[in-house]
Design a protein around this motif. Structure first.
Motif, PDB file in Angstrom:
ATOM      1  N   ILE A 143      -0.028  -6.059   6.058  1.00  0.00           N
ATOM      2  CA  ILE A 143      -0.498  -7.224   6.802  1.00  0.00           C
ATOM      3  C   ILE A 143      -0.362  -8.496   5.964  1.00  0.00           C
ATOM      4  CG2 ILE A 143      -2.525  -8.292   7.856  1.00  0.00           C
ATOM      5  CD1 ILE A 143      -3.453  -5.491   8.657  1.00  0.00           C
ATOM      6  N   SER A 144      -0.677  -8.402   4.673  1.00  0.00           N
ATOM      7  CA  SER A 144      -0.604  -9.587   3.816  1.00  0.00           C
ATOM      8  C   SER A 144       0.840 -10.026   3.589  1.00  0.00           C
ATOM      9  CB  SER A 144      -1.301  -9.313   2.482  1.00  0.00           C
ATOM     10  OG  SER A 144      -0.653  -8.260   1.791  1.00  0.00           O
ATOM     11  N   VAL A 145       1.776  -9.081   3.459  1.00  0.00           N
ATOM     12  CA  VAL A 145       3.193  -9.454   3.324  1.00  0.00           C
ATOM     13  C   VAL A 145       3.699 -10.085   4.610  1.00  0.00           C
ATOM     14  CG1 VAL A 145       5.517  -8.517   3.026  1.00  0.00           C
ATOM     15  CG2 VAL A 145       3.665  -7.761   1.538  1.00  0.00           C
ATOM     16  N   ARG A 155      11.187 -17.072   1.479  1.00  0.00           N
ATOM     17  CA  ARG A 155      11.254 -16.789   0.047  1.00  0.00           C
ATOM     18  C   ARG A 155       9.950 -16.154  -0.441  1.00  0.00           C
ATOM     19  NH1 ARG A 155      12.997 -21.613  -3.839  1.00  0.00           N
ATOM     20  NH2 ARG A 155      14.884 -21.286  -2.573  1.00  0.00           N
ATOM     21  N   ALA A 156       8.823 -16.677   0.019  1.00  0.00           N
ATOM     22  CA  ALA A 156       7.539 -16.106  -0.374  1.00  0.00           C
ATOM     23  C   ALA A 156       7.405 -14.676   0.144  1.00  0.00           C
ATOM     24  CB  ALA A 156       6.399 -16.973   0.150  1.00  0.00           C
ATOM     25  N   ALA A 157       7.897 -14.430   1.353  1.00  0.00           N
ATOM     26  CA  ALA A 157       7.792 -13.079   1.918  1.00  0.00           C
ATOM     27  C   ALA A 157       8.610 -12.075   1.100  1.00  0.00           C
ATOM     28  CB  ALA A 157       8.254 -13.091   3.368  1.00  0.00           C
ATOM     29  N   TRP A 158       9.833 -12.478   0.722  1.00  0.00           N
ATOM     30  CA  TRP A 158      10.657 -11.541  -0.057  1.00  0.00           C
ATOM     31  C   TRP A 158      10.123 -11.369  -1.468  1.00  0.00           C
ATOM     32  CZ3 TRP A 158      13.348  -8.271   2.413  1.00  0.00           C
ATOM     33  CH2 TRP A 158      13.932  -8.603   3.625  1.00  0.00           C
ATOM     34  N   LEU A 159       9.535 -12.398  -2.033  1.00  0.00           N
ATOM     35  CA  LEU A 159       8.880 -12.244  -3.327  1.00  0.00           C
ATOM     36  C   LEU A 159       7.700 -11.283  -3.213  1.00  0.00           C
ATOM     37  CD1 LEU A 159       8.542 -13.057  -6.286  1.00  0.00           C
ATOM     38  CD2 LEU A 159       7.195 -15.023  -5.500  1.00  0.00           C
ATOM     39  N   GLY A 160       6.900 -11.449  -2.154  1.00  0.00           N
ATOM     40  CA  GLY A 160       5.803 -10.519  -1.924  1.00  0.00           C
ATOM     41  C   GLY A 160       6.294  -9.106  -1.677  1.00  0.00           C
ATOM     42  N   VAL A 204      10.013   1.407   3.177  1.00  0.00           N
ATOM     43  CA  VAL A 204      10.698   1.161   4.455  1.00  0.00           C
ATOM     44  C   VAL A 204       9.785   0.405   5.424  1.00  0.00           C
ATOM     45  CG1 VAL A 204      11.676   2.276   6.491  1.00  0.00           C
ATOM     46  CG2 VAL A 204      12.257   3.116   4.201  1.00  0.00           C
ATOM     47  N   ILE A 205       8.540   0.850   5.533  1.00  0.00           N
ATOM     48  CA  ILE A 205       7.605   0.163   6.439  1.00  0.00           C
ATOM     49  C   ILE A 205       7.325  -1.251   5.924  1.00  0.00           C
ATOM     50  CG2 ILE A 205       5.278   0.217   7.405  1.00  0.00           C
ATOM     51  CD1 ILE A 205       5.377   3.253   7.240  1.00  0.00           C
ATOM     52  N   LEU A 206       7.231  -1.409   4.596  1.00  0.00           N
ATOM     53  CA  LEU A 206       7.029  -2.740   4.026  1.00  0.00           C
ATOM     54  C   LEU A 206       8.219  -3.646   4.328  1.00  0.00           C
ATOM     55  CD1 LEU A 206       5.145  -4.461   2.226  1.00  0.00           C
ATOM     56  CD2 LEU A 206       6.493  -3.679   0.266  1.00  0.00           C
ATOM     57  N   LEU A 207       9.431  -3.098   4.299  1.00  0.00           N
ATOM     58  CA  LEU A 207      10.616  -3.875   4.649  1.00  0.00           C
ATOM     59  C   LEU A 207      10.555  -4.320   6.101  1.00  0.00           C
ATOM     60  CD1 LEU A 207      13.451  -4.948   3.995  1.00  0.00           C
ATOM     61  CD2 LEU A 207      14.354  -2.678   4.599  1.00  0.00           C
ATOM     62  N   GLY A 213       7.744 -10.551   9.603  1.00  0.00           N
ATOM     63  CA  GLY A 213       7.083 -11.784   9.184  1.00  0.00           C
ATOM     64  C   GLY A 213       8.049 -12.938   9.024  1.00  0.00           C
ATOM     65  N   THR A 214       9.197 -12.694   8.389  1.00  0.00           N
ATOM     66  CA  THR A 214      10.175 -13.772   8.221  1.00  0.00           C
ATOM     67  C   THR A 214      10.765 -14.216   9.554  1.00  0.00           C
ATOM     68  OG1 THR A 214      11.877 -12.092   7.789  1.00  0.00           O
ATOM     69  CG2 THR A 214      10.780 -13.075   5.885  1.00  0.00           C
ATOM     70  N   ASN A 215      10.940 -13.280  10.480  1.00  0.00           N
ATOM     71  CA  ASN A 215      11.487 -13.648  11.787  1.00  0.00           C
ATOM     72  C   ASN A 215      10.497 -14.505  12.569  1.00  0.00           C
ATOM     73  OD1 ASN A 215      13.399 -13.436  14.046  1.00  0.00           O
ATOM     74  ND2 ASN A 215      11.799 -12.192  14.991  1.00  0.00           N
TER      75      ASN A 215
END
Length: 450
Positions: A143-145, A155-160, A204-207, A213-215
């Motif tokens: 949820i936080s990612v 960028r923040a999402a991929w860093l997370g 995988v679920i985190l991806l 989130g990015t979308n």
């Protein structure tokens, strides 16, 4: 079409604080406030469909509370399922599990306002809760990612995603080392297989959460950028309209001053001359000239006022459509001043241009200069007007030998001459001359009108 599209409502982006004049991303509730961008009234957005959706979007804390409540309910169910029926001594006490669940609920509740602290809090909870076989802490990380992608940036999402993946792999490794020993675990492949079985699904679920989130965040930021641009264009449009209106008012004020000041000065001079002369014939001629000047002035004033009228009621009047004076009318203008008692001579060299705006500018400058000489100069014996049409410029020189009285450098007429010269990229030198008199020298450059 839905009637809601026609309603002028306060922009939803302004209500939610998603439009920020200083940031391209839609800020969370922490950054929403009076400084957020707002759309002009004619660019107001339609109301979103569904009363529940409108309410939740207008009150994001309600949505966060519902998500945190669901998380806490799952925490309670997890405690009941894993600990209460069969207490297992290898697991932490019940109060530890409950405390971790409540901490995860707080993280979920604050994920919108404190995005990065919530993410790091969820990551720490994931690492410290490795002895507990519960999906709650990984869910808080997911949820936080997702919140990083929505409320911060891609960028923040991929860093997370990278940080959370490393934390998840470490958590899976600790669980594999603890639960991957023994004959039963060895038969299933040992710690390595257990680690892969835990780490790979989590990553995988985190991806998937990161991509979602990015979308969603990218769409929100794109819409916010479009709305911010629309608001900026609306403000620029209003500013340009105000500038154009101010310029038009200035132009009309300049024309009104030139017309009225000139005509009144001539009429006063003629009336004073008629009153002073004992010759009744000359007096009648002067009074007739006063009437003629008044009628002509009234026509020019009507034409100027018709420009600012919006009803078009005077569109068919011949006096409204009459052309503005041009440089070819300078001899008649000089003759009018001479009839009012001003000893003026005109010298024109070169061929006047066919540019109507330039011709009007030349006419108005000469008219204002002669009006000032008639109104303010005393003891004038000679006024020279010289207009020189050059290849790419027009030179205007008006000189008199009178004593200037009560001439103000900040007067409306002098300012108007300087403004007219500036419109053509020219210069205006206005002031007294030695040993006496007044001098107006204006240079207008063709092809530089602004």
């Amino acid at each position: 079409m839905d009637g809601r599209l026609a309603r002028r409502r306060r922009p939803r982006a302004a209500r939610e604080g998603r439009l920020s004049a200083s940031s391209p991303r839609p800020p969370g509730p922490a950054s929403a406030g009076p400084g957020s961008g707002a759309l002009p009234g004619d660019l107001a957005l339609p109301s979103p469909p569904g009363s529940i959706r409108r309410y939740l979007q207008a009150h994001p804390w309600v949505t966060d509370g519902l998500v945190a409540g669901v998380y806490l309910l799952i925490t309670a169910a997890s405690v009941a399922a894993y600990l209460l029926p069969e207490p297992r001594p290898e697991l932490p006490p019940v109060w530890v599990v409950i405390a971790l669940g409540i901490a995860g609920g707080v993280v979920v509740l604050l994920r919108r306002r404190f995005v990065w602290p919530a993410f790091f809090g969820a990551t720490v909870l994931l690492l410290v809760s490795f002895p507990i076989d519960s999906p709650l802490q990984p869910a808080a990380v997911l949820i936080s990612v997702y919140a990083l992608g929505v409320y911060r940036s891609s960028r923040a999402a991929w860093l997370g995603f990278g940080i959370a993946s490393a934390a998840g792999m470490l958590d899976a490794l600790l669980k594999a080392l603890i639960h991957g020993r023994g004959a039963e675990a060895a038969a299933d492949g040992g710690p390595l297989v257990l680690w892969l079985n835990i780490a790979v699904p989590f990553v995988v679920i985190l991806l998937i959460a990161t991509l979602l989130g990015t979308n969603v965040g990218g769409r929100k930021r794109y819409v916010a950028a479009i709305l911010d641009r629309a608001a900026q264009l609306g403000r620029e449009r209003d500013q340009q309209a105000e500038i154009a209106s101010a310029r038009e008012r200035e132009r009309i004020a300049r024309e009104m001053h030139d017309v009225i000041a000139h005509s009144l000065s001539v009429m006063i001079a003629l009336a004073e001359g008629a009153a002073a002369t004992p010759d009744q014939a000359r007096s009648r001629d002067a009074i007739g000239a006063v009437a003629e000047t008044g009628r002509r002035t009234l026509g020019e004033v009507r034409r100027l006022l018709a420009i600012v009228r919006s009803d078009g009621g005077s569109a068919g009047r011949s006096d409204v459509r009459a052309p503005q004076p041009q440089a070819d009318d300078l001899p008649a203008l000089v003759a009018e001043f001479a009839r009012a008692g001003l000893p003026v001579t005109l010298t024109v060299s070169g061929a006047p241009r066919a540019d109507a705006a330039l011709g009007l500018t030349v006419y108005r400058i000469v008219q204002e200069s002669l009006t000032n000489a008639l109104r303010h100069a005393r003891g004038v014996t000679r006024v020279d007007v010289r207009v020189e049409w050059r290849e790419d410029a027009v030179s205007i020189l008006v000189e008199d030998d009178g004593l200037a009285v009560a001439v103000s450098e900040g007067g409306r007429g002098l300012l108007g001459m300087r403004e007219r010269a500036a419109l053509y990229g020219g210069t205006a030198e206005i002031g007294p001359r030695e040993p006496r008199g007044w001098r107006v020298s204006v240079l207008l450059r063709e092809g530089e009108a602004s």
